[in-house]
Design an enzyme around this catalytic site. Structure first.
Site, PDB file in Angstrom:
ATOM      1  N   CYS A 155      -0.416   4.103   2.135  1.00 17.72           N
ATOM      2  CA  CYS A 155      -0.171   3.986   3.573  1.00 17.72           C
ATOM      3  C   CYS A 155       1.297   4.283   3.900  1.00 17.72           C
ATOM      4  O   CYS A 155       1.594   4.926   4.892  1.00 17.72           O
ATOM      5  CB  CYS A 155      -0.464   2.572   4.063  1.00 17.72           C
ATOM      6  SG  CYS A 155      -1.936   1.826   3.396  1.00 17.72           S
ATOM      7  N   ASP A 156       2.217   3.783   3.087  1.00 14.04           N
ATOM      8  CA  ASP A 156       3.621   3.743   3.499  1.00 14.04           C
ATOM      9  C   ASP A 156       4.578   4.574   2.642  1.00 14.04           C
ATOM     10  O   ASP A 156       5.751   4.688   2.972  1.00 14.04           O
ATOM     11  CB  ASP A 156       4.099   2.269   3.490  1.00 14.04           C
ATOM     12  CG  ASP A 156       3.251   1.421   4.427  1.00 14.04           C
ATOM     13  OD1 ASP A 156       2.870   1.927   5.493  1.00 14.04           O
ATOM     14  OD2 ASP A 156       2.965   0.261   4.091  1.00 14.04           O
ATOM     15  N   CYS A 193       0.830  -1.211   0.000  1.00 13.10           N
ATOM     16  CA  CYS A 193       0.000   0.000   0.000  1.00 13.10           C
ATOM     17  C   CYS A 193       0.860   1.255   0.000  1.00 13.10           C
ATOM     18  O   CYS A 193       1.346   1.689   1.043  1.00 13.10           O
ATOM     19  CB  CYS A 193      -0.919  -0.015   1.215  1.00 13.10           C
ATOM     20  SG  CYS A 193      -1.894   1.479   1.362  1.00 13.10           S
TER      21      CYS A 193
END
Ligand code: NDP
Length: 317
Positions: free
Chosen positions: A143-144, A140
């Protein structure tokens, strides 16, 4: 004094899953006065919660962020009386009616069920990938990605997800490699061109990620070229896997019919599954379109199918 187990009231309809399909089903079911109970899952909002710009959902001329779309859609479902539980269903019994569902040892019962459990990211299955998951290996970028400012990252895959992730990562990373096993992308032309024309991106064609090297963080990767049979080692800080998704149907194995890769099968032009009174919508039953808007469309269908099915049950009892 003996401990008493709270008996949950029988629900008209329980919706399992909280992505665009489930939430749309909730809006329709709630407006039909079915007072739906949604068991959202722990990843509330589904895959759109890890997306950035959604540019192809009708109604938003300038696009909308995935999490914003899910927040506003949930508010809409809530406004008409949907109740939400942000937990995972751990077991179901669809062998008789009312259907039974459990969240750990709490038991719920429903006359009808709408399944919208979606799909989850797939991984390559490498030992080293699993070891470094969350330590530089991710599925992801949203997300990261921000952890990799001015660093080198790679994205594995050649579909639209890989293109989206690669483009997004160029906001942070100094260099983004796309590692694809063939010599052409599966992605739509417009998304592929954005990647190919992005000067921070380099595509490694005919290439397969064979190992992620590192103890507590990603340090290097080993990439095999399936044309030259050569393996090269490259220094790398982050590895993003974007090779597609697996339907979340483990709960329903041996209870509902599925296709050979695990997607629930529904009857043509409906959301009826192989069990009367159980309906499926969204990515859990769609391995072809897999779009937020098609998921929402089938969510609407599932609520209407459930409502009509419940009405017929009442008339026939
Ligand atoms: P896809 O199934 O479309 O693509 C998966 C990619 O990963 C393919 O290129 C495939 O290679 C590769 N792959 C699969 N398994 C492996 C493996 N074991 N090792 C190496 N490579 C592998 O999945 P996506 O998640 O990209 O997209 C799913 C759907 O969602 C599509 O319909 C897509 O259009 C849509 N989507 C739309 C977006 C948008 O419009 N904004 C954004 C994201 C997704 P190969 O090509 O060789 O099979």
């Amino acid at each position: 004094m003996s401990a008493s187990v709270e008996k949950k009231p029988l629900e008209e309809v329980i919706i399992v899953g909280s992505g665009p399909a489930g939430v749309t089903a909730a809006i329709y079911a709630a407006r039909a006065n079915l007072e739906p109970l949604m068991i959202e899952g722990e990843e509330v909002g589904g895959q759109l919660m890890t997306t950035t710009d959604v540019e192809n959902y009708p109604g938003f001329a300038e696009g909308i962020m995935g999490p914003d779309l899910m927040t506003v859609t949930k508010q809409q479902a809530s406004r008409f009386g949907t109740r939400f539980i942000p937990k995972n269903v751990t077991k179901v019994d669809l062998s008789s009616r009312p259907f039974k569902l459990w969240i750990e040892d709490e038991e719920y019962q429903a006359k009808s069920l709408i399944i919208s459990t979606g799909a989850s990211a797939k991984y390559l299955g490498l030992e080293s990938e699993r070891k470094l998951l969350g330590r530089g290996v991710s599925a992801c970028a949203t997300c990261d990605g921000a952890f990799f400012r001015n660093q080198k990252v790679c994205v594995v895959g050649g579909g639209d997800t890989a293109m989206e992730e690669a483009n997004f990562l160029t906001r942070f990373a100094s260099k983004v490699y796309v590692i694809h096993r063939r010599d052409e992308f599966r992605a739509s032309k417009i998304m592929a061109e954005r990647v190919i024309n992005n000067e921070k991106v380099e595509v490694l064609w005919n290439s397969e990620l064979k190992e992620v090297v590192g103890d507590n963080a990603v340090e290097k990767i080993k990439v095999f070229n399936n044309q030259t049979n050569e393996t090269v080692e490259m220094e790398m800080d982050g590895v993003f896997i974007a090779i597609g998704h697996k339907p979340n149907t483990d709960l329903f194995v041996d209870q509902l019919d599925m296709n050979d890769v695990g997607y629930l099968t529904t009857q043509p032009k409906s959301t009826y599954t192989s069990v009367d009174g159980v309906f499926a919508c969204g990515d859990v039953q769609d391995d072809i379109y897999r779009q937020a808007i098609t998921a929402a469309g089938t969510g609407c269908m599932a609520a209407m199918d459930a409502e009509r099915w419940l009405e017929n049950q009442e008339h026939s009892s």
